[in-house]
Design a protein around this motif. Structure first.
Motif, PDB file in Angstrom:
ATOM      1  N   MET A 151       0.760  -1.137  -0.147  1.00  0.00           N
ATOM      2  CA  MET A 151      -0.038   0.090  -0.089  1.00  0.00           C
ATOM      3  C   MET A 151       0.761   1.075  -0.133  1.00  0.00           C
ATOM      4  N   LEU A 154       1.918   1.741  -3.692  1.00  0.00           N
ATOM      5  CA  LEU A 154       0.759   2.219  -4.267  1.00  0.00           C
ATOM      6  C   LEU A 154       0.910   3.675  -4.044  1.00  0.00           C
ATOM      7  N   LYS A 155       0.852   4.054  -2.929  1.00  0.00           N
ATOM      8  CA  LYS A 155       0.517   5.607  -2.688  1.00  0.00           C
ATOM      9  C   LYS A 155       1.717   6.499  -3.066  1.00  0.00           C
ATOM     10  N   SER A 159       4.646   1.265  -9.842  1.00  0.00           N
ATOM     11  CA  SER A 159       4.254   0.159 -10.622  1.00  0.00           C
ATOM     12  C   SER A 159       3.945  -1.058  -9.757  1.00  0.00           C
ATOM     13  N   VAL A 160       3.181  -1.846 -10.289  1.00  0.00           N
ATOM     14  CA  VAL A 160       2.977  -3.221  -9.711  1.00  0.00           C
ATOM     15  C   VAL A 160       4.399  -4.007 -10.017  1.00  0.00           C
ATOM     16  N   LYS A 175      -0.440  -8.634  -8.869  1.00  0.00           N
ATOM     17  CA  LYS A 175      -1.518  -7.731  -9.609  1.00  0.00           C
ATOM     18  C   LYS A 175      -2.886  -8.350  -9.237  1.00  0.00           C
ATOM     19  N   ILE A 178      -3.579  -7.194  -5.350  1.00  0.00           N
ATOM     20  CA  ILE A 178      -3.996  -5.870  -5.274  1.00  0.00           C
ATOM     21  C   ILE A 178      -5.418  -5.779  -5.829  1.00  0.00           C
ATOM     22  N   GLU A 179      -5.900  -6.426  -6.855  1.00  0.00           N
ATOM     23  CA  GLU A 179      -7.134  -6.100  -7.560  1.00  0.00           C
ATOM     24  C   GLU A 179      -8.098  -6.778  -6.504  1.00  0.00           C
ATOM     25  N   ASN A 182      -8.877  -4.915  -3.399  1.00  0.00           N
ATOM     26  CA  ASN A 182      -9.192  -3.436  -3.737  1.00  0.00           C
ATOM     27  C   ASN A 182      -8.395  -2.450  -3.170  1.00  0.00           C
ATOM     28  N   ARG A 184      -5.904  -0.461  -4.605  1.00  0.00           N
ATOM     29  CA  ARG A 184      -5.908   1.004  -5.126  1.00  0.00           C
ATOM     30  C   ARG A 184      -6.868   1.722  -4.856  1.00  0.00           C
ATOM     31  N   GLU A 185      -8.123   1.356  -4.777  1.00  0.00           N
ATOM     32  CA  GLU A 185      -9.305   2.035  -4.270  1.00  0.00           C
ATOM     33  C   GLU A 185      -9.127   2.761  -2.682  1.00  0.00           C
ATOM     34  N   GLU A 188      -6.183   5.387  -3.179  1.00  0.00           N
ATOM     35  CA  GLU A 188      -6.900   6.459  -3.692  1.00  0.00           C
ATOM     36  C   GLU A 188      -7.581   7.205  -3.038  1.00  0.00           C
TER      37      GLU A 188
END
Length: 222
Positions: A151, A154-155, A159-160, A175, A178-179, A182, A184-185, A188
């Protein structure tokens, strides 16, 4: 101080969903969240094992408020939940529950909370008789112990592939992780900094409380 509290645990909504629920509730009720707190672990822990959570409770002061998506986010044990509610009431802390909508404060009578407590007891009983993994739950992952670092990466906009190289893991597997979580959500939404506290070792079973003050930079300037 008003805290937004979300928790990752199997059987609960994703962190991103909990985040959206609290943000929608706070906007609808004109509540300003001052600090967000995220707790996560890979298995259910008794309240006495959640040391960082206990420290968070002890840090609460009279007049503070907590906004939670559901009471079960605090604990999935009815007996523990009663203790937590009594703790907040004794400290004159107000608790806002998004679903079902409820405000718990010093004027609240415990008897008024019995329906919610009974619902939790029934859920406990249902789980104890259930065979196999609960519907909607996720199995643990080898990446869980790296969640804070993922995290943070990503912050920072990495990149992955870059994160995978740092962790020396498969890019495609990372990847997928991470999906499925969630992540990335959540990042963000700017709810937390995923830094590990100084000296803390990564552990799959460790509870991690990650607070982030929205005005942290402004306060440092002042």
């Amino acid at each position: 101080m008003v805290y937004g509290y979300i928790r990752q645990l199997y059987g609960l909504n994703s962190l991103a969903e909990q985040q959206r629920d609290i943000l929608s509730f706070s906007l609808a009720n004109d509540i300003q969240i001052d600090k967000e707190v995220v707790e996560y672990s890979n298995r259910p822990l008794k309240i006495e094992e959640r040391k960082e959570f206990e420290e968070f409770l002890r840090s609460l002061c009279e007049g503070d408020s907590i906004v939670v998506p559901t009471l079960s986010v605090l604990s999935q044990s009815a007996e523990e939940l009663i203790k937590l509610i009594n703790c907040s009431l004794s400290k004159e802390v107000t608790m806002y529950v998004v679903s079902p909508r409820r405000v718990i404060n010093k004027t609240t009578k415990i008897i008024d909370l019995f329906p919610l407590i009974n619902d939790l007891r029934e859920a406990e009983a249902s789980k104890s008789t259930q065979i196999g993994r609960p519907k909607g739950s996720r199995s643990s992952s080898k990446f869980d112990k790296f969640k804070a670092r993922i995290m943070e990466g990503l912050k920072e906009g990495k990149s992955v592939s870059a994160i995978a190289r740092e962790l020396e893991v498969s890019r495609s597997s990372l990847k997928d992780y991470i999906e499925s979580r969630n992540l990335r959500e959540l990042v963000e939404g700017s709810w937390l900094e995923a830094d590990l506290p100084g000296g803390m070792k990564e552990s799959e079973d460790r509870v991690l409380i990650c607070p982030l003050e929205k005005n942290k930079l402004n306060n440092e300037v002042l």
